[in-house]
Design a protein around this motif. Sequence first.
Motif, PDB file in Angstrom:
ATOM      1  N   GLN A   1       0.944  -1.127   0.122  1.00  0.00           N
ATOM      2  CA  GLN A   1      -0.082  -0.044  -0.141  1.00  0.00           C
ATOM      3  C   GLN A   1       1.052   1.351   0.047  1.00  0.00           C
ATOM      4  O   GLN A   1       0.484   2.259   0.814  1.00  0.00           O
ATOM      5  CB  GLN A   1      -0.944   0.010   1.210  1.00  0.00           C
ATOM      6  CG  GLN A   1      -1.955  -0.976   1.384  1.00  0.00           C
ATOM      7  CD  GLN A   1      -3.166  -1.140   0.227  1.00  0.00           C
ATOM      8  OE1 GLN A   1      -3.290   0.308  -0.202  1.00  0.00           O
ATOM      9  NE2 GLN A   1      -3.661  -1.846  -0.126  1.00  0.00           N
ATOM     10  N   LEU A   2       1.820   1.267  -0.784  1.00  0.00           N
ATOM     11  CA  LEU A   2       2.961   2.312  -0.711  1.00  0.00           C
ATOM     12  C   LEU A   2       2.112   3.698  -1.299  1.00  0.00           C
ATOM     13  O   LEU A   2       2.681   4.811  -0.663  1.00  0.00           O
ATOM     14  CB  LEU A   2       4.001   2.072  -1.604  1.00  0.00           C
ATOM     15  CG  LEU A   2       5.452   3.243  -1.530  1.00  0.00           C
ATOM     16  CD1 LEU A   2       5.756   3.327  -0.052  1.00  0.00           C
ATOM     17  CD2 LEU A   2       6.349   2.569  -2.203  1.00  0.00           C
ATOM     18  N   ALA A   3       1.300   3.528  -2.068  1.00  0.00           N
ATOM     19  CA  ALA A   3       0.633   4.842  -2.730  1.00  0.00           C
ATOM     20  C   ALA A   3      -0.008   5.441  -1.524  1.00  0.00           C
ATOM     21  O   ALA A   3      -0.511   6.693  -1.617  1.00  0.00           O
ATOM     22  CB  ALA A   3      -0.414   4.475  -3.838  1.00  0.00           C
ATOM     23  N   LEU A   4      -0.468   4.873  -0.437  1.00  0.00           N
ATOM     24  CA  LEU A   4      -1.068   5.672   0.800  1.00  0.00           C
ATOM     25  C   LEU A   4      -0.073   6.633   1.352  1.00  0.00           C
ATOM     26  O   LEU A   4      -0.568   7.454   2.106  1.00  0.00           O
ATOM     27  CB  LEU A   4      -1.642   4.598   1.995  1.00  0.00           C
ATOM     28  CG  LEU A   4      -2.575   3.713   1.600  1.00  0.00           C
ATOM     29  CD1 LEU A   4      -2.832   2.785   2.696  1.00  0.00           C
ATOM     30  CD2 LEU A   4      -3.828   4.392   1.108  1.00  0.00           C
ATOM     31  N   GLU A   5       1.286   6.578   0.836  1.00  0.00           N
ATOM     32  CA  GLU A   5       2.187   7.781   1.582  1.00  0.00           C
ATOM     33  C   GLU A   5       1.411   9.117   1.207  1.00  0.00           C
ATOM     34  O   GLU A   5       1.632  10.091   2.020  1.00  0.00           O
ATOM     35  CB  GLU A   5       3.592   7.775   0.938  1.00  0.00           C
ATOM     36  CG  GLU A   5       4.560   6.663   1.804  1.00  0.00           C
ATOM     37  CD  GLU A   5       5.754   6.937   1.189  1.00  0.00           C
ATOM     38  OE1 GLU A   5       6.588   7.025   2.320  1.00  0.00           O
ATOM     39  OE2 GLU A   5       6.092   6.842  -0.013  1.00  0.00           O
ATOM     40  N   HIS A   6       0.802   9.257   0.061  1.00  0.00           N
ATOM     41  CA  HIS A   6       0.370  10.281  -0.594  1.00  0.00           C
ATOM     42  C   HIS A   6      -1.157  10.569  -0.105  1.00  0.00           C
ATOM     43  O   HIS A   6      -1.967  11.604  -0.470  1.00  0.00           O
ATOM     44  CB  HIS A   6       0.636  10.511  -2.072  1.00  0.00           C
ATOM     45  CG  HIS A   6       1.942  10.438  -2.464  1.00  0.00           C
ATOM     46  ND1 HIS A   6       2.948  11.273  -2.093  1.00  0.00           N
ATOM     47  CD2 HIS A   6       2.258   9.264  -3.084  1.00  0.00           C
ATOM     48  CE1 HIS A   6       4.069  10.947  -2.679  1.00  0.00           C
ATOM     49  NE2 HIS A   6       3.714   9.585  -3.285  1.00  0.00           N
ATOM     50  N   ALA A   7      -1.825   9.730   0.481  1.00  0.00           N
ATOM     51  CA  ALA A   7      -3.282   9.880   0.987  1.00  0.00           C
ATOM     52  C   ALA A   7      -3.317   9.736   2.306  1.00  0.00           C
ATOM     53  O   ALA A   7      -4.582   9.436   3.168  1.00  0.00           O
ATOM     54  CB  ALA A   7      -3.795   8.632   0.222  1.00  0.00           C
ATOM     55  N   THR A   8      -2.142  10.042   3.302  1.00  0.00           N
ATOM     56  CA  THR A   8      -2.282  10.113   4.594  1.00  0.00           C
ATOM     57  C   THR A   8      -1.634  11.368   5.058  1.00  0.00           C
ATOM     58  O   THR A   8      -0.848  12.000   4.514  1.00  0.00           O
ATOM     59  CB  THR A   8      -1.468   8.828   5.421  1.00  0.00           C
ATOM     60  OG1 THR A   8      -0.374   8.570   4.632  1.00  0.00           O
ATOM     61  CG2 THR A   8      -2.526   7.784   4.942  1.00  0.00           C
ATOM     62  N   ARG A   9      -1.886  11.687   6.423  1.00  0.00           N
ATOM     63  CA  ARG A   9      -1.134  12.742   7.237  1.00  0.00           C
ATOM     64  C   ARG A   9      -0.169  12.038   7.993  1.00  0.00           C
ATOM     65  O   ARG A   9      -0.378  10.960   8.411  1.00  0.00           O
ATOM     66  CB  ARG A   9      -2.113  13.412   7.773  1.00  0.00           C
ATOM     67  CG  ARG A   9      -3.100  14.133   7.042  1.00  0.00           C
ATOM     68  CD  ARG A   9      -4.122  15.041   7.770  1.00  0.00           C
ATOM     69  NE  ARG A   9      -4.952  14.355   8.586  1.00  0.00           N
ATOM     70  CZ  ARG A   9      -6.212  13.612   8.091  1.00  0.00           C
ATOM     71  NH1 ARG A   9      -6.624  13.982   6.736  1.00  0.00           N
ATOM     72  NH2 ARG A   9      -7.068  12.895   8.779  1.00  0.00           N
ATOM     73  N   THR A  10       0.869  12.619   8.613  1.00  0.00           N
ATOM     74  CA  THR A  10       1.910  12.260   9.330  1.00  0.00           C
ATOM     75  C   THR A  10       2.296  12.921  10.544  1.00  0.00           C
ATOM     76  O   THR A  10       2.077  14.308  10.223  1.00  0.00           O
ATOM     77  CB  THR A  10       3.285  11.869   8.861  1.00  0.00           C
ATOM     78  OG1 THR A  10       3.838  13.189   7.930  1.00  0.00           O
ATOM     79  CG2 THR A  10       2.988  10.949   7.462  1.00  0.00           C
ATOM     80  N   ILE A  11       2.379  12.552  11.531  1.00  0.00           N
ATOM     81  CA  ILE A  11       3.097  13.149  13.007  1.00  0.00           C
ATOM     82  C   ILE A  11       4.304  12.395  13.215  1.00  0.00           C
ATOM     83  O   ILE A  11       4.180  11.174  13.302  1.00  0.00           O
ATOM     84  CB  ILE A  11       2.022  13.426  13.966  1.00  0.00           C
ATOM     85  CG1 ILE A  11       0.778  14.251  13.776  1.00  0.00           C
ATOM     86  CG2 ILE A  11       2.663  13.941  15.127  1.00  0.00           C
ATOM     87  CD1 ILE A  11      -0.188  14.287  14.483  1.00  0.00           C
ATOM     88  N   THR A  12       5.220  13.024  13.277  1.00  0.00           N
ATOM     89  CA  THR A  12       6.482  12.280  13.794  1.00  0.00           C
ATOM     90  C   THR A  12       7.134  12.948  14.874  1.00  0.00           C
ATOM     91  O   THR A  12       7.362  14.140  15.092  1.00  0.00           O
ATOM     92  CB  THR A  12       7.698  12.416  12.609  1.00  0.00           C
ATOM     93  OG1 THR A  12       7.173  11.791  11.598  1.00  0.00           O
ATOM     94  CG2 THR A  12       8.890  11.607  13.121  1.00  0.00           C
ATOM     95  N   CYS A  13       7.665  12.326  15.899  1.00  0.00           N
ATOM     96  CA  CYS A  13       8.152  12.928  17.361  1.00  0.00           C
ATOM     97  C   CYS A  13       9.414  12.125  17.760  1.00  0.00           C
ATOM     98  O   CYS A  13       9.890  11.282  16.947  1.00  0.00           O
ATOM     99  CB  CYS A  13       7.017  12.892  18.383  1.00  0.00           C
ATOM    100  SG  CYS A  13       6.438  10.899  18.853  1.00  0.00           S
ATOM    101  N   ASP A  14       9.875  12.214  18.963  1.00  0.00           N
ATOM    102  CA  ASP A  14      11.327  11.754  19.374  1.00  0.00           C
ATOM    103  C   ASP A  14      11.160  10.316  19.758  1.00  0.00           C
ATOM    104  O   ASP A  14      11.973   9.598  19.875  1.00  0.00           O
ATOM    105  CB  ASP A  14      11.892  12.749  20.256  1.00  0.00           C
ATOM    106  CG  ASP A  14      12.394  14.112  19.665  1.00  0.00           C
ATOM    107  OD1 ASP A  14      12.683  13.901  18.408  1.00  0.00           O
ATOM    108  OD2 ASP A  14      12.631  14.873  20.357  1.00  0.00           O
TER     109      ASP A  14
END
Length: 311
Positions: free
Chosen positions: A220-233
């Motif tokens: 489902q790599l195409a979902l990279e462009h259909a999702t939002r992201t939050i990254t933390c430490d």
Amino acid sequence: MKHTMDALSTAMPKPLPPLAWIQAFETAARHLSFTLAGEELNITQSAISQRIRQLEDRLGQPLFVRHARSLSLTPAGQAWLPALQSGFQRLHEGTLEVFGPSRAAPVSLRATPMGQQAWLLPRLAIFHQAEPDIALRLVSAYWQSDFDDADVDIELRYGQGDWPEAEAIQVGNTEECMIAVAAPTLASRLHTPADLSGTTLLHAAGFAVGWRRWLMSADQLALEHATRTITCDTQVMTLEMARLGMGVALVHDGLFALWCASGNRGLQQVFPLAVPAEQHFWLVRARSHPLRPTAQRLWDFLLSAQCLPSA
């Protein structure tokens, strides 16, 4: 009389160069960098360069080949370095043997919050019960660069064990995987990985396996462009974010099991897919000097306590 004095002068060995010059050479030879040597010794790069020039003048031959952007050792430098390093180690060991470390000086450990919670703390609790008089100091690290200096005795690192300056022994579970978890309300709407479209993906930075690798494994790599992201430490923070319904967290299955065993509720694994983490915990100490006796006792205990459960 003069002949006798000349003969004695010839027979007597020349005095060693100043220790500061020798230390500058050993440090620069270890790093193959005047700049890094200066940072380790807390002096300027130019001071390192000057001390080594003075040392080379005293010895009568060069120790480094100075290239445009790098350094390498001459044959003389290569031959001399092991003897110096052995001498510094013997000096360190002799000092400890005669004077010993202060009993009040704590044994310092450094680990990421994940490493502390998932592996280290249960073992420290047992060690402290057995050795209550050994003071401990626990230091948190978040990024790989946090492990670069030498102000701690023992480290618990997470990675692939490729640290040439350190002795690293793998500990903990060798089959850790990354799984997706979410709050029940969100999880109830996620039946297949394709359902992640439009959601927020939560992940802690610095791990070999992230959402991109997990999505590739789910086809489902195409979902990279259909999702939002939050990254933390930290992964602990991603779990808390997921509990609050902010998105789907990607975490180690071992840490998630510990989270649940500690009484935390409100999260569940969303899909059966588990991607191998490709990294492991390593118990680490510097090769450049031996551990103090109190630190050695903790090191030996941690290695012997690998069979304890993480939780």
